[in-house]
Design a protein around this motif. Structure first.
Motif, PDB file in Angstrom:
ATOM      1  N   GLU A 108      -7.500  -3.438   1.570  1.00 14.32           N
ATOM      2  CA  GLU A 108      -6.488  -2.652   1.885  1.00 14.32           C
ATOM      3  C   GLU A 108      -5.891  -2.072   0.725  1.00 14.32           C
ATOM      4  O   GLU A 108      -5.343  -0.781   0.688  1.00 14.32           O
ATOM      5  N   MET A 109      -5.646  -3.017  -0.250  1.00 13.95           N
ATOM      6  CA  MET A 109      -5.009  -2.349  -1.706  1.00 13.95           C
ATOM      7  C   MET A 109      -5.950  -1.303  -2.413  1.00 13.95           C
ATOM      8  O   MET A 109      -5.638  -0.368  -2.576  1.00 13.95           O
TER       9      MET A 109
ATOM     10  N   PRO B 222       0.948  -1.231  -0.035  1.00 18.26           N
ATOM     11  CA  PRO B 222       0.069   0.112  -0.165  1.00 18.26           C
ATOM     12  C   PRO B 222       0.901   1.455   0.046  1.00 18.26           C
ATOM     13  O   PRO B 222       0.583   2.143  -0.768  1.00 18.26           O
TER      14      PRO B 222
ATOM     15  N   ASP C 264      -6.504 -13.000  -1.897  1.00 20.84           N
ATOM     16  CA  ASP C 264      -6.358 -12.858  -0.477  1.00 20.84           C
ATOM     17  C   ASP C 264      -5.721 -14.279   0.309  1.00 20.84           C
ATOM     18  O   ASP C 264      -6.268 -15.141   0.123  1.00 20.84           O
TER      19      ASP C 264
ATOM     20  N   GLN D  89      -8.502   0.480  -0.798  1.00 20.63           N
ATOM     21  CA  GLN D  89      -8.544   1.758  -0.337  1.00 20.63           C
ATOM     22  C   GLN D  89      -7.240   2.558  -0.265  1.00 20.63           C
ATOM     23  O   GLN D  89      -7.281   3.807  -0.525  1.00 20.63           O
ATOM     24  N   ALA D  90      -5.996   2.022  -0.366  1.00 14.22           N
ATOM     25  CA  ALA D  90      -4.624   2.694  -0.554  1.00 14.22           C
ATOM     26  C   ALA D  90      -4.607   3.265  -2.059  1.00 14.22           C
ATOM     27  O   ALA D  90      -4.337   4.259  -2.278  1.00 14.22           O
TER      28      ALA D  90
ATOM     29  N   PRO E 193      -0.574  -7.852   1.827  1.00  8.53           N
ATOM     30  CA  PRO E 193      -1.966  -6.967   2.110  1.00  8.53           C
ATOM     31  C   PRO E 193      -2.882  -7.739   1.519  1.00  8.53           C
ATOM     32  O   PRO E 193      -2.840  -8.204   0.283  1.00  8.53           O
ATOM     33  N   ASP E 194      -4.211  -7.529   1.827  1.00 15.79           N
ATOM     34  CA  ASP E 194      -5.352  -7.975   1.294  1.00 15.79           C
ATOM     35  C   ASP E 194      -5.877  -6.904   0.367  1.00 15.79           C
ATOM     36  O   ASP E 194      -5.659  -5.898   0.284  1.00 15.79           O
TER      37      ASP E 194
END
Length: 141
Positions: A49-50, A18, A38, A52-53, A45-46
């Motif tokens: 999370e990726m 991320p 995942d 969102q980043a 990272p799941d």
């Protein structure tokens, strides 16, 4: 990050984190495709999370998980659709970059000869010679 360019529109790399998405955006990438399921590795990272980043850095994001060696038609179609819809340039990643390169080649094989795709992939550091028969079948099937 070890980014390898396949075309002007598509590059691939091993796993990104991320915190590296800001650098990708600054380098001009507009979209990211995650080809890892995942939970494939503990330190990975799941997808959420990726996603969102990526959004935080203005990058479009698509999660198209594929298990190594299992390039089902629906996954190939999903990759083709993502590459058609997402703004370029696109960075696709997986654990090493091989799955992303293979998916790119399989979806491209409908319009590009297998030998050309194997050569392009090889120039980027990915040996897809073993995939050549399937690439030929995609072109003629």
């Amino acid at each position: 990050m070890h980014i390898r360019k396949l075309t002007d529109r598509v590059s691939v790399s091993p796993q990104i984190l991320p915190g590296e998405l800001a650098d990708l955006a600054a380098a001009g990438f507009r979209s990211v495709i995650n080809n890892r399921p995942d939970g494939e590795a503990e330190e990975q990272p799941d997808g959420a999370e990726m996603a969102q980043a990526a959004a935080a850095h203005g990058l479009a994001y698509r999660h198209i998980p594929v298990v190594p060696g299992h390039y089902e038609p629906e996954v190939i179609d999903a990759m083709a659709q993502a590459l058609d819809e997402l703004p370029a340039p696109v960075l696709a990643f997986c654990r090493t970059g091989t799955r992303s390169t293979s998916l790119w080649a399989l979806q491209a094989a409908r319009n590009i000869d297998a030998e050309v795709l194997v050569k392009m992939s090889g120039e980027a550091g990915y040996d897809l010679a073993a995939l050549a028969p399937r690439l030929r079948a995609m072109r003629h099937g």
